[in-house]
Design a protein around this motif. Sequence first.
Motif, PDB file in Angstrom:
ATOM      1  N   GLY A 228      -1.435   0.127  -7.880  1.00  0.00           N
ATOM      2  CA  GLY A 228      -2.417   0.930  -8.590  1.00  0.00           C
ATOM      3  C   GLY A 228      -3.331   1.711  -7.676  1.00  0.00           C
ATOM      4  O   GLY A 228      -4.281   2.358  -8.135  1.00  0.00           O
ATOM      5  N   GLY A 229      -3.050   1.694  -6.375  1.00  0.00           N
ATOM      6  CA  GLY A 229      -3.883   2.411  -5.413  1.00  0.00           C
ATOM      7  C   GLY A 229      -3.507   3.878  -5.324  1.00  0.00           C
ATOM      8  O   GLY A 229      -2.414   4.294  -5.707  1.00  0.00           O
ATOM      9  N   LEU A 230      -4.405   4.669  -4.786  1.00  0.00           N
ATOM     10  CA  LEU A 230      -4.172   6.111  -4.721  1.00  0.00           C
ATOM     11  C   LEU A 230      -3.077   6.479  -3.736  1.00  0.00           C
ATOM     12  O   LEU A 230      -2.490   7.563  -3.845  1.00  0.00           O
ATOM     13  CB  LEU A 230      -5.474   6.832  -4.376  1.00  0.00           C
ATOM     14  CG  LEU A 230      -6.528   6.838  -5.492  1.00  0.00           C
ATOM     15  CD1 LEU A 230      -7.779   7.588  -5.041  1.00  0.00           C
ATOM     16  CD2 LEU A 230      -5.964   7.482  -6.758  1.00  0.00           C
ATOM     17  N   TRP A 231      -2.764   5.607  -2.757  1.00  0.00           N
ATOM     18  CA  TRP A 231      -1.645   5.911  -1.846  1.00  0.00           C
ATOM     19  C   TRP A 231      -0.373   6.102  -2.643  1.00  0.00           C
ATOM     20  O   TRP A 231       0.400   7.050  -2.402  1.00  0.00           O
ATOM     21  CB  TRP A 231      -1.455   4.773  -0.848  1.00  0.00           C
ATOM     22  CG  TRP A 231      -0.375   5.045   0.161  1.00  0.00           C
ATOM     23  CD1 TRP A 231      -0.508   5.645   1.378  1.00  0.00           C
ATOM     24  CD2 TRP A 231       1.028   4.726   0.030  1.00  0.00           C
ATOM     25  NE1 TRP A 231       0.711   5.728   2.014  1.00  0.00           N
ATOM     26  CE2 TRP A 231       1.674   5.183   1.212  1.00  0.00           C
ATOM     27  CE3 TRP A 231       1.795   4.120  -0.962  1.00  0.00           C
ATOM     28  CZ2 TRP A 231       3.039   5.037   1.416  1.00  0.00           C
ATOM     29  CZ3 TRP A 231       3.169   3.986  -0.765  1.00  0.00           C
ATOM     30  CH2 TRP A 231       3.776   4.432   0.409  1.00  0.00           C
ATOM     31  N   ALA A 232      -0.133   5.222  -3.613  1.00  0.00           N
ATOM     32  CA  ALA A 232       1.072   5.317  -4.441  1.00  0.00           C
ATOM     33  C   ALA A 232       0.938   6.400  -5.501  1.00  0.00           C
ATOM     34  O   ALA A 232       1.850   7.217  -5.709  1.00  0.00           O
ATOM     35  CB  ALA A 232       1.364   3.965  -5.097  1.00  0.00           C
ATOM     36  N   LEU A 233      -0.196   6.420  -6.184  1.00  0.00           N
ATOM     37  CA  LEU A 233      -0.330   7.307  -7.329  1.00  0.00           C
ATOM     38  C   LEU A 233      -0.410   8.767  -6.928  1.00  0.00           C
ATOM     39  O   LEU A 233       0.075   9.647  -7.652  1.00  0.00           O
ATOM     40  CB  LEU A 233      -1.552   6.902  -8.149  1.00  0.00           C
ATOM     41  CG  LEU A 233      -1.519   5.477  -8.712  1.00  0.00           C
ATOM     42  CD1 LEU A 233      -2.743   5.206  -9.566  1.00  0.00           C
ATOM     43  CD2 LEU A 233      -0.243   5.234  -9.517  1.00  0.00           C
ATOM     44  N   ARG A 234      -1.018   9.052  -5.777  1.00  0.00           N
ATOM     45  CA  ARG A 234      -1.059  10.444  -5.321  1.00  0.00           C
ATOM     46  C   ARG A 234       0.345  10.967  -4.989  1.00  0.00           C
ATOM     47  O   ARG A 234       0.611  12.164  -5.112  1.00  0.00           O
ATOM     48  CB  ARG A 234      -1.958  10.586  -4.095  1.00  0.00           C
ATOM     49  CG  ARG A 234      -3.443  10.375  -4.349  1.00  0.00           C
ATOM     50  CD  ARG A 234      -4.037  11.472  -5.188  1.00  0.00           C
ATOM     51  NE  ARG A 234      -5.490  11.341  -5.281  1.00  0.00           N
ATOM     52  CZ  ARG A 234      -6.225  11.811  -6.274  1.00  0.00           C
ATOM     53  NH1 ARG A 234      -5.627  12.452  -7.280  1.00  0.00           N
ATOM     54  NH2 ARG A 234      -7.526  11.657  -6.293  1.00  0.00           N
TER      55      ARG A 234
ATOM     56  N   ALA B 292       7.432   5.828  -6.975  1.00  0.00           N
ATOM     57  CA  ALA B 292       6.205   5.626  -6.191  1.00  0.00           C
ATOM     58  C   ALA B 292       5.748   4.172  -6.250  1.00  0.00           C
ATOM     59  O   ALA B 292       5.309   3.602  -5.248  1.00  0.00           O
ATOM     60  CB  ALA B 292       5.102   6.545  -6.719  1.00  0.00           C
ATOM     61  N   ILE B 293       5.890   3.545  -7.420  1.00  0.00           N
ATOM     62  CA  ILE B 293       5.537   2.131  -7.565  1.00  0.00           C
ATOM     63  C   ILE B 293       6.450   1.263  -6.711  1.00  0.00           C
ATOM     64  O   ILE B 293       6.001   0.338  -6.021  1.00  0.00           O
ATOM     65  CB  ILE B 293       5.611   1.715  -9.052  1.00  0.00           C
ATOM     66  CG1 ILE B 293       4.495   2.400  -9.849  1.00  0.00           C
ATOM     67  CG2 ILE B 293       5.524   0.202  -9.198  1.00  0.00           C
ATOM     68  CD1 ILE B 293       4.622   2.233 -11.351  1.00  0.00           C
ATOM     69  N   ALA B 294       7.749   1.567  -6.736  1.00  0.00           N
ATOM     70  CA  ALA B 294       8.703   0.793  -5.946  1.00  0.00           C
ATOM     71  C   ALA B 294       8.421   0.917  -4.456  1.00  0.00           C
ATOM     72  O   ALA B 294       8.461  -0.069  -3.702  1.00  0.00           O
ATOM     73  CB  ALA B 294      10.129   1.247  -6.263  1.00  0.00           C
ATOM     74  N   LEU B 295       8.116   2.141  -4.013  1.00  0.00           N
ATOM     75  CA  LEU B 295       7.839   2.354  -2.589  1.00  0.00           C
ATOM     76  C   LEU B 295       6.568   1.619  -2.168  1.00  0.00           C
ATOM     77  O   LEU B 295       6.513   1.041  -1.072  1.00  0.00           O
ATOM     78  CB  LEU B 295       7.706   3.851  -2.309  1.00  0.00           C
ATOM     79  CG  LEU B 295       7.528   4.240  -0.842  1.00  0.00           C
ATOM     80  CD1 LEU B 295       8.726   3.805  -0.013  1.00  0.00           C
ATOM     81  CD2 LEU B 295       7.319   5.753  -0.713  1.00  0.00           C
ATOM     82  N   ALA B 296       5.559   1.622  -3.026  1.00  0.00           N
ATOM     83  CA  ALA B 296       4.326   0.900  -2.713  1.00  0.00           C
ATOM     84  C   ALA B 296       4.607  -0.589  -2.540  1.00  0.00           C
ATOM     85  O   ALA B 296       4.090  -1.229  -1.616  1.00  0.00           O
ATOM     86  CB  ALA B 296       3.295   1.128  -3.814  1.00  0.00           C
ATOM     87  N   GLY B 297       5.448  -1.137  -3.434  1.00  0.00           N
ATOM     88  CA  GLY B 297       5.796  -2.546  -3.316  1.00  0.00           C
ATOM     89  C   GLY B 297       6.540  -2.857  -2.039  1.00  0.00           C
ATOM     90  O   GLY B 297       6.275  -3.877  -1.378  1.00  0.00           O
ATOM     91  N   GLN B 298       7.459  -1.963  -1.646  1.00  0.00           N
ATOM     92  CA  GLN B 298       8.240  -2.177  -0.434  1.00  0.00           C
ATOM     93  C   GLN B 298       7.362  -2.135   0.814  1.00  0.00           C
ATOM     94  O   GLN B 298       7.641  -2.819   1.801  1.00  0.00           O
ATOM     95  CB  GLN B 298       9.330  -1.102  -0.334  1.00  0.00           C
ATOM     96  CG  GLN B 298      10.409  -1.209  -1.408  1.00  0.00           C
ATOM     97  CD  GLN B 298      11.247   0.057  -1.511  1.00  0.00           C
ATOM     98  OE1 GLN B 298      11.144   0.961  -0.669  1.00  0.00           O
ATOM     99  NE2 GLN B 298      12.070   0.141  -2.545  1.00  0.00           N
ATOM    100  N   ARG B 299       6.309  -1.357   0.787  1.00  0.00           N
ATOM    101  CA  ARG B 299       5.454  -1.184   1.969  1.00  0.00           C
ATOM    102  C   ARG B 299       4.184  -2.020   1.907  1.00  0.00           C
ATOM    103  O   ARG B 299       3.282  -1.841   2.721  1.00  0.00           O
ATOM    104  CB  ARG B 299       5.103   0.289   2.131  1.00  0.00           C
ATOM    105  CG  ARG B 299       6.335   1.167   2.354  1.00  0.00           C
ATOM    106  CD  ARG B 299       5.984   2.532   2.863  1.00  0.00           C
ATOM    107  NE  ARG B 299       7.187   3.311   3.136  1.00  0.00           N
ATOM    108  CZ  ARG B 299       7.174   4.556   3.592  1.00  0.00           C
ATOM    109  NH1 ARG B 299       6.005   5.154   3.839  1.00  0.00           N
ATOM    110  NH2 ARG B 299       8.298   5.213   3.816  1.00  0.00           N
ATOM    111  N   GLY B 300       4.122  -2.915   0.936  1.00  0.00           N
ATOM    112  CA  GLY B 300       2.971  -3.799   0.842  1.00  0.00           C
ATOM    113  C   GLY B 300       1.699  -3.113   0.407  1.00  0.00           C
ATOM    114  O   GLY B 300       0.600  -3.596   0.676  1.00  0.00           O
ATOM    115  N   ARG B 301       1.835  -1.979  -0.284  1.00  0.00           N
ATOM    116  CA  ARG B 301       0.671  -1.252  -0.771  1.00  0.00           C
ATOM    117  C   ARG B 301       0.355  -1.672  -2.203  1.00  0.00           C
ATOM    118  O   ARG B 301       1.214  -2.173  -2.936  1.00  0.00           O
ATOM    119  CB  ARG B 301       0.950   0.250  -0.751  1.00  0.00           C
ATOM    120  CG  ARG B 301       1.234   0.808   0.645  1.00  0.00           C
ATOM    121  CD  ARG B 301      -0.055   1.199   1.328  1.00  0.00           C
ATOM    122  NE  ARG B 301       0.191   1.931   2.562  1.00  0.00           N
ATOM    123  CZ  ARG B 301      -0.728   2.639   3.198  1.00  0.00           C
ATOM    124  NH1 ARG B 301      -1.953   2.697   2.721  1.00  0.00           N
ATOM    125  NH2 ARG B 301      -0.447   3.263   4.315  1.00  0.00           N
TER     126      ARG B 301
END
Length: 428
Positions: free
Chosen positions: A350-356, A338-347
């Motif tokens: 530590g935001g809820l988009w990734a953590l959820r 989830a952390i890796a995907l957030a980084g790839q998508r510019g999210r």
Amino acid sequence: MSNPDVSTPAAYAPCASGAIEVNARLTYDVIVVGGGMVGAALARACAGQGLRIAVVEAREPQREWPRGEIDLRVSALSRASQRILERLGAWGRVSQLGANPYRSMVVWDALGGGRIEFDAHSLGEPDLGHIVENRVIQLALWEALETAPDVTLYCPATIADLVRHDRESHLLLSDGRSLEARLVVAADGRDSLVRDLVGIETTGHDYEQRALVANVRPLEWHRETAWQRFLPTGPLALLPLADGRCSMVWSATEERASELLAMTDREFSHALSDASEGRLGSLVVEGSRAAVPLRAQHAKEYVRPGLALVGDAAHAIHPLAGQGVNLGFLDAAELAAAIALAGQRGREIGGLWALRRYERARRGDNAAMLAAMDLIKRVFGDVAPPVAKARSLGLSLTDKIEPLKQVFMERALGLHASLPPLARPLEP
């Protein structure tokens, strides 16, 4: 004699690689509190993503031990956990230090006599998993962390306080140092201080049992088989070790556990041999014994902005199926994804988009496993003759239904589809 395979401690500076010092505050992207098996796996899985990572751990892993000595704490690693450790560069070291495969499992009921056997060959697999000492797993992961330039290890170190803000969290260490991170991960165990500091509540109950652990020498060869007998006072498991011994995990009521702990080694060996019905002949305890109180526990929340719980900090489970660390490794792999995907998508990591995403992927599976262990514990702890007869009949019938047995084995091995990338089979 020291184990020649264990390396000497490596030198590392707690304020070195990956940290940016701003007004005496060290800034990171991810801080993992707890460098045990699950915390170390998560930190290693996040390495190489362009992140600054810190691990805060109270004790260094044990680096060496006498040859032939077996730790009281072992884990039954699934195939999914093995894949995770392989991809994190730790499995080779685990194998070098000692990982014993078990190729079958026999489970039977003390009251009704029902029995079921699982065998790796029926799945076309070389084994059902590996029995590995916890200290071996942690050391292998810790050594992998020490080679990661983007990971900083704070050890020995403990946290004194945690203050959360909108976009970052501040950790105060007991020695006065201050750390800042976009994401703090609690991997600090069942009695998580991080979870308590942020006010996340848990549900659960005390099993009113203790798990006794010891190493025993059977008269007969264990046949690379994991043996488990359900007694009215709790399950007894004998896990095969490479040198012919077995690691024993005997979960018993408080009263029975106290009786067993008060016995001499000879008395305990006789009681253990009787409890196992002599399946491996007489059993002789070697070394010390220990006991751990058991309880079921599940965090009401896995995540908050800038915070996530993994492993025992999120869920504690009865050891009767040996799934605790396997669930923790899946947590670590899913959160890293989830952390890796957030980084790839510019999210924001530590935001809820990734953590959820992480919470949705893991909470349901973990809750289902906790419920299953609760159900098994209650059903096999019921001494009523009709219940004993029904459960034994269920075991024996399931043993004859091969497709159903295969579903159970595939799930335990981690061969099902809903796995994080680190746990999936390698592409041909």
